[in-house]
Structures are given as C-alpha cells and as structure tokens.
Motif scaffolding. Sequence first.
Motif, PDB file in Angstrom:
ATOM      1  N   GLY A  55      -6.662   9.622   8.492  1.00  0.00           N
ATOM      2  CA  GLY A  55      -5.900   9.722   7.427  1.00  0.00           C
ATOM      3  C   GLY A  55      -7.070   9.307   6.332  1.00  0.00           C
ATOM      4  O   GLY A  55      -7.527   8.235   6.421  1.00  0.00           O
ATOM      5  N   PRO A  87      -5.035   5.990   0.802  1.00  0.00           N
ATOM      6  CA  PRO A  87      -5.517   4.707   0.572  1.00  0.00           C
ATOM      7  C   PRO A  87      -5.634   3.656   1.815  1.00  0.00           C
ATOM      8  O   PRO A  87      -6.855   2.978   1.803  1.00  0.00           O
ATOM      9  N   SER A  88      -4.925   3.641   2.753  1.00  0.00           N
ATOM     10  CA  SER A  88      -5.296   2.805   3.872  1.00  0.00           C
ATOM     11  C   SER A  88      -6.579   3.344   4.772  1.00  0.00           C
ATOM     12  O   SER A  88      -7.474   2.351   4.712  1.00  0.00           O
ATOM     13  N   ASP A 123      -9.059  13.940   8.236  1.00  0.00           N
ATOM     14  CA  ASP A 123      -7.763  14.233   7.333  1.00  0.00           C
ATOM     15  C   ASP A 123      -7.442  15.747   7.791  1.00  0.00           C
ATOM     16  O   ASP A 123      -8.317  16.523   7.643  1.00  0.00           O
ATOM     17  N   ARG A 124      -6.078  16.140   7.645  1.00  0.00           N
ATOM     18  CA  ARG A 124      -6.055  17.541   7.834  1.00  0.00           C
ATOM     19  C   ARG A 124      -5.896  18.317   6.699  1.00  0.00           C
ATOM     20  O   ARG A 124      -5.570  19.344   6.609  1.00  0.00           O
ATOM     21  N   VAL A 125      -5.733  17.802   5.667  1.00  0.00           N
ATOM     22  CA  VAL A 125      -5.854  18.323   4.380  1.00  0.00           C
ATOM     23  C   VAL A 125      -7.095  17.965   3.621  1.00  0.00           C
ATOM     24  O   VAL A 125      -7.835  17.258   4.042  1.00  0.00           O
ATOM     25  N   ARG A 180      -1.240  14.277  -5.148  1.00  0.00           N
ATOM     26  CA  ARG A 180       0.028  13.610  -4.647  1.00  0.00           C
ATOM     27  C   ARG A 180       0.324  12.265  -5.605  1.00  0.00           C
ATOM     28  O   ARG A 180      -0.782  11.787  -5.830  1.00  0.00           O
ATOM     29  N   ARG A 201       2.215   9.169  -6.598  1.00  0.00           N
ATOM     30  CA  ARG A 201       2.825   8.049  -5.654  1.00  0.00           C
ATOM     31  C   ARG A 201       2.793   6.750  -6.421  1.00  0.00           C
ATOM     32  O   ARG A 201       3.418   6.639  -7.582  1.00  0.00           O
ATOM     33  N   ALA A 202       2.221   5.790  -6.023  1.00  0.00           N
ATOM     34  CA  ALA A 202       2.503   4.341  -6.315  1.00  0.00           C
ATOM     35  C   ALA A 202       1.731   4.103  -7.683  1.00  0.00           C
ATOM     36  O   ALA A 202       0.844   5.063  -8.280  1.00  0.00           O
ATOM     37  N   GLN A 207      -2.034   5.321  -8.217  1.00  0.00           N
ATOM     38  CA  GLN A 207      -2.495   5.513  -6.491  1.00  0.00           C
ATOM     39  C   GLN A 207      -3.606   6.492  -6.758  1.00  0.00           C
ATOM     40  O   GLN A 207      -4.569   6.617  -6.087  1.00  0.00           O
ATOM     41  N   ASP A 242      -2.306   7.483   9.020  1.00  0.00           N
ATOM     42  CA  ASP A 242      -2.051   8.819   8.728  1.00  0.00           C
ATOM     43  C   ASP A 242      -0.749   9.031   8.293  1.00  0.00           C
ATOM     44  O   ASP A 242      -0.101   9.869   8.475  1.00  0.00           O
ATOM     45  N   GLY A 258       2.211  11.148  10.398  1.00  0.00           N
ATOM     46  CA  GLY A 258       1.105  11.424  10.996  1.00  0.00           C
ATOM     47  C   GLY A 258       1.318  11.417  12.608  1.00  0.00           C
ATOM     48  O   GLY A 258       2.421  11.257  13.058  1.00  0.00           O
ATOM     49  N   ASP A 287       1.596   3.465   5.863  1.00  0.00           N
ATOM     50  CA  ASP A 287       2.865   4.050   5.935  1.00  0.00           C
ATOM     51  C   ASP A 287       2.958   4.695   7.519  1.00  0.00           C
ATOM     52  O   ASP A 287       4.124   5.099   7.733  1.00  0.00           O
ATOM     53  N   GLY A 301       4.898  -0.336  -1.216  1.00  0.00           N
ATOM     54  CA  GLY A 301       4.335   0.474  -0.124  1.00  0.00           C
ATOM     55  C   GLY A 301       2.923   0.328  -0.166  1.00  0.00           C
ATOM     56  O   GLY A 301       2.314   0.221   0.969  1.00  0.00           O
ATOM     57  N   LEU A 302       2.445   0.662  -1.191  1.00  0.00           N
ATOM     58  CA  LEU A 302       0.824   0.993  -1.232  1.00  0.00           C
ATOM     59  C   LEU A 302       0.378  -0.522  -0.914  1.00  0.00           C
ATOM     60  O   LEU A 302      -0.644  -0.539  -0.455  1.00  0.00           O
TER      61      LEU A 302
HETATM   62  P1  FAS Z   1      -0.516   8.201   3.141  1.00  0.00           P
HETATM   63  O1  FAS Z   1       0.512   9.085   3.597  1.00  0.00           O
HETATM   64  O2  FAS Z   1      -0.879   8.113   1.524  1.00  0.00           O
HETATM   65  O3  FAS Z   1      -1.933   9.064   3.604  1.00  0.00           O
HETATM   66  C1  FAS Z   1      -1.892   9.373   4.972  1.00  0.00           C
HETATM   67  C2  FAS Z   1      -2.894  10.613   5.148  1.00  0.00           C
HETATM   68  O4  FAS Z   1      -2.999  10.939   6.404  1.00  0.00           O
HETATM   69  C3  FAS Z   1      -2.853  11.755   4.125  1.00  0.00           C
HETATM   70  O5  FAS Z   1      -3.844  12.089   3.563  1.00  0.00           O
HETATM   71  C4  FAS Z   1      -2.513  12.730   5.247  1.00  0.00           C
HETATM   72  O6  FAS Z   1      -2.886  14.146   4.826  1.00  0.00           O
HETATM   73  C5  FAS Z   1      -3.219  12.445   6.555  1.00  0.00           C
HETATM   74  N1  FAS Z   1      -2.540  12.831   7.720  1.00  0.00           N
HETATM   75  C6  FAS Z   1      -1.140  12.838   8.017  1.00  0.00           C
HETATM   76  N2  FAS Z   1      -1.057  13.481   9.307  1.00  0.00           N
HETATM   77  C7  FAS Z   1      -2.543  13.672   9.949  1.00  0.00           C
HETATM   78  C8  FAS Z   1      -2.776  14.287  10.909  1.00  0.00           C
HETATM   79  N3  FAS Z   1      -2.062  14.695  11.955  1.00  0.00           N
HETATM   80  N4  FAS Z   1      -4.146  14.440  11.268  1.00  0.00           N
HETATM   81  C9  FAS Z   1      -4.928  13.947  10.125  1.00  0.00           C
HETATM   82  N5  FAS Z   1      -4.639  13.488   9.020  1.00  0.00           N
HETATM   83  C10 FAS Z   1      -3.297  13.229   8.798  1.00  0.00           C
HETATM   84  N6  FAS Z   1       4.600   3.033  -2.957  1.00  0.00           N
HETATM   85  C11 FAS Z   1       4.608   2.279  -3.938  1.00  0.00           C
HETATM   86  O7  FAS Z   1       4.032   1.157  -3.788  1.00  0.00           O
HETATM   87  N7  FAS Z   1       5.188   2.690  -5.035  1.00  0.00           N
HETATM   88  C12 FAS Z   1       5.594   3.873  -5.201  1.00  0.00           C
HETATM   89  O8  FAS Z   1       6.410   4.371  -6.512  1.00  0.00           O
HETATM   90  C13 FAS Z   1       5.545   4.773  -4.351  1.00  0.00           C
HETATM   91  N8  FAS Z   1       6.116   6.176  -4.446  1.00  0.00           N
HETATM   92  C14 FAS Z   1       5.850   7.029  -3.486  1.00  0.00           C
HETATM   93  C15 FAS Z   1       6.554   8.424  -3.294  1.00  0.00           C
HETATM   94  C16 FAS Z   1       6.464   9.269  -2.407  1.00  0.00           C
HETATM   95  C17 FAS Z   1       6.970  10.798  -2.451  1.00  0.00           C
HETATM   96  C18 FAS Z   1       5.783   8.784  -1.100  1.00  0.00           C
HETATM   97  C19 FAS Z   1       5.624   9.732   0.061  1.00  0.00           C
HETATM   98  C20 FAS Z   1       5.429   7.432  -1.000  1.00  0.00           C
HETATM   99  C21 FAS Z   1       5.381   6.466  -2.006  1.00  0.00           C
HETATM  100  N9  FAS Z   1       4.912   5.359  -2.140  1.00  0.00           N
HETATM  101  C22 FAS Z   1       4.946   4.503  -3.162  1.00  0.00           C
HETATM  102  C23 FAS Z   1       4.200   4.819  -0.763  1.00  0.00           C
HETATM  103  C24 FAS Z   1       2.943   5.215  -0.926  1.00  0.00           C
HETATM  104  O9  FAS Z   1       2.362   5.079  -2.086  1.00  0.00           O
HETATM  105  C25 FAS Z   1       2.163   4.824   0.349  1.00  0.00           C
HETATM  106  O10 FAS Z   1       2.521   3.566   0.752  1.00  0.00           O
HETATM  107  C26 FAS Z   1       0.934   5.120   0.633  1.00  0.00           C
HETATM  108  O11 FAS Z   1       0.627   6.383   0.328  1.00  0.00           O
HETATM  109  C27 FAS Z   1       0.425   4.623   2.015  1.00  0.00           C
HETATM  110  O12 FAS Z   1      -0.943   5.046   2.229  1.00  0.00           O
HETATM  111  P2  FAS Z   1      -1.466   5.368   3.556  1.00  0.00           P
HETATM  112  O13 FAS Z   1      -0.802   4.376   4.516  1.00  0.00           O
HETATM  113  O14 FAS Z   1      -2.875   5.614   3.297  1.00  0.00           O
HETATM  114  O15 FAS Z   1      -0.614   6.716   3.929  1.00  0.00           O
END
Ligand code: FAS
Length: 389
Positions: free
Chosen positions: A9, A12-13, A32-34, A42, A44-45, A101, A158, A162, A285, A297-298
């Motif tokens: 993934g 941010p994490s 990452d898959r994308v 995307r 988001r936060a 974000q 992920d 994920g 996440d 979340g973030l």
């Molecule tokens: P992410 O989901 O950001 O990143 C995961 C990564 O893993 C992605 O790039 C994905 O492509 C990759 N991945 C997934 N499956 C995989 C696989 N099988 N193989 C390889 N790679 C894979 N938080 C806030 O604090 N405020 C907000 O307003 C807010 N709004 C949001 C709105 C939406 C629609 C969503 C979905 C989330 C929102 N969040 C918000 C929460 C968001 O910000 C998350 O907390 C933050 O993206 C978490 O980051 P990661 O844990 O890195 O996960």
Amino acid sequence: MRTQVVIIGSGPSGLLLGQLLTNAGIDNVILDRVGKDYILGRVRAGVLEEGMVGMLDRAGAGGRMHREGLPHEGFSLAFDGRDHRIDLFGLTGKRVMVYGQTELTHDLMDRREASGGVSVYETANVTPHDFDGDKPYVTHEKDGVTHRIDCDFIAGCDGYHGVSRKSVPQSALQTFERVYPFGWLGILADVPPVNHELIYANHPRGFALCSMRSQTRSRYYIQCALDEKIENWPDDRFYDELRRRLPAEHAGNMIVGPSFEKSIAPLRSFVAEPMRFGALFLVGDAAHIVPPTGAKGLNLAASDVHYLFDGLRAYYGEKSSAGIDAYSDRALKRVWRAVRFSWSMTTLMHRFPDTGEFGQKIQEAELDYLVGSQAASTALAENYVGLPY
Ligand code: FAS
Ligand code: PHB
C-alpha cells in the motif's frame, strides 16, 4: 529479491512508514496495485493533528505543508440557527493543520523518490505468505512476471479493501463494526471558503460540514441518504441544501461556483483486532475505519505508523522485540479512543431515521450544554486536536 520490510500500500500509511524506515537505514519496498496518479486522484482527508504534522517533519516531508497549510486554532459548531466557536488553542494549547491528504501523499511520494526508495506501482495479486512462520515473503505480478520478495516483516498498509487483513485466518481476527444509515455527499470547488475556520452543522434536515483546502478552494459536505445518486445533485441543488443547513449569516455570504469533484462516501466504524499476526502488521485503514466527522481516519494512520516504526527501529537497532510485540495493544488503545470520539461526534451531529423531533431537541440541548461548559468544550477540543501518542 530480499528486503527487511515489505509495505503493501502506497497511501499515507505506507508512504509515511516507508520514509521513516528509509531515513533509519531499514530496507523496505512499497507495492501498490494502482498507479501514482490514481492514488493522487482520490480526495479524502483535510485536517491534520499535530502528531501527523510531527510525523511528516520526521519523514522530512513537511516543508510544503508548513508553507501552504493553514494552521487553525478553532472550529465552529452550528445548530438551532446559531454559530458557536470551539477555541481549540485556548482550551488545549494546540492547533490543527488544514492541508489535504492529496497534497500530503504527493509530498511523501516526492520525498521517497528523492531518497531512492523502491516502490512498485500497478502490480497485481500482491500476496503475503508464511507471515506466521519464520520465512515470510510476498509475491506480486508485474508485466506478466511473478516476483517474490523475501523479508523479515510485512506492513499491511493497504486500506479497508486490501489483501492483508483478508489474508489473516478469520479465526485469528475479531472485528467490530457499525454501519451508519447515511453517507456524505462532498464537493470540491475553487471558491473562497464561507468561513475562515471549519463549520460542523447540526440541522433537522441533516448534517453539513464547511471545510477547505486553501483560501481559494472549498470542501463542502452534506449528509445524504445511502441510495443517493450524484447525478441527482447538480451544483445548484447542492448549494441550496447546504445553505439551508447553515446559520443565515453563513448562508447569506456563501460564494458558490462550479464543483470539479463530487462524490458520496458511506460512513462506518470498524476495528479489527489484533493488529499483528506474526510478521504481518495491519496499519491505518487496513485495521480500522472511522466516520470522517471527527477528522481522525488519516490521523490514526499516523499514530499506527509511529508505534510500528518505533518497534521496528528497536528490533533492528537494539535487537529488541519489545516494541513490535507491544504494537497491537499500543495502537488499539489510541484507535478505540478515536473510534469512540468519531462515533460520538457522528451521533451528535447527524439526523438518524429515529431521531425525530424529540431526538433533535436532545441533540440541540447536548450541543447547547457542550458549547456553554468549559469542561465539556475542553473534552471535545482535546479529542479533536488529537490525544497523545
Ligand atoms: P489508503 O486506503 O489511503 O491506502 C491504501 C493503499 O493500498 C491504496 O493506495 C491502495 O491502492 C493500496 N491497496 C489496496 N489493496 C491492495 C492490494 N491488494 N495490493 C496492493 N495495494 C493495495 N479521513 C479523515 O481524517 N478525514 C476525511 O475527511 C476522510 N474522508 C475520507 C473519504 C473517503 C471516501 C475514504 C475512503 C476515506 C476518508 N478518510 C478520511 C480516511 C482516509 O483519509 C484514510 O484514513 C487514509 O486514506 C488512510 O490511509 P491508508 O491507511 O494509507 O489507506
Ligand atoms: C475535509 O476537509 O475533507 C474534512 C475536514 C474535517 C472533517 C472531515 C473532512 O471532519
């Protein structure tokens, strides 16, 4: 190929953990898959706790955030036609940073590229193996070739959908979930924000949030039914509904303009326990989801990374496993406090199917008490700016 830590993934994490490990001389690969553009597309936060700000500085990726981000010392709660400011800095001595974000992710990607970190994008079938054994490895497919990366640890960064959490035997995992009976319809528009700080509005028609990305770019949300369709919400209808949910002073001076992003996000609270399975660690996440009402979340991803990096640094630096053994318990303690806060803000600010007129009066009475009590406002403020790591 071999590395010390495989990170699944590049959100941010993953990027934050990867940069801290690279800076500490600990070998890591991000998969990452994308592609990068998809991740950066995307929306988001938008609100960073001081803890996240500090983590970005530790990663050496905080420069643009300090230049372009907006430090905020308060926000407003709007209800019953009135506006009430929560003085975050006056109550806690802390601020939050308004910085998208998307920008933060861009900064971390740039930093990783500059430091020579290895990331593989658009790779398929990423699969963690033998993480409950003593020879963990990850396979993935790129351009039709299957690659194997042997490693010491796997960080599942992920996200909710994920592969990492799904690779854990169901019998080893306990999950807790609450799905909310509504979503958030959000827009981005290049118009000046309606207010210099965020406004969280409770209204009988539903919740609304006025946020921003800069002094010229606004981020607005309204609570909507889960079966709503974006095509039924042209900009005019969105702004009309948003203004109906705000106090007249804000509705009257809102500058509107064409949205260039419009999306509906469902809301849920979700926690998977524990967050470690042998050599596999769940981060961000992948382990937990909160409704965005508390802007957590973030920021929870940042504290997970803080705990995991501390543990990995001690493992490689002092040959101590204490930190990685404590990771799940340390992370979950802060996760549940943020899950509680996000649930309570969501429950207080939104219209539920069974809220009714009595429930609306109770919400308004609770808000009226909250903004009038130094103790209650302080409790809200210290949760919003972020509890200690
Ligand atoms: P992410 O989901 O950001 O990143 C995961 C990564 O893993 C992605 O790039 C994905 O492509 C990759 N991945 C997934 N499956 C995989 C696989 N099988 N193989 C390889 N790679 C894979 N938080 C806030 O604090 N405020 C907000 O307003 C807010 N709004 C949001 C709105 C939406 C629609 C969503 C979905 C989330 C929102 N969040 C918000 C929460 C968001 O910000 C998350 O907390 C933050 O993206 C978490 O980051 P990661 O844990 O890195 O996960
Ligand atoms: C945002 O700007 O996207 C935002 C800000 C605060 C929240 C949720 C979203 O609580």
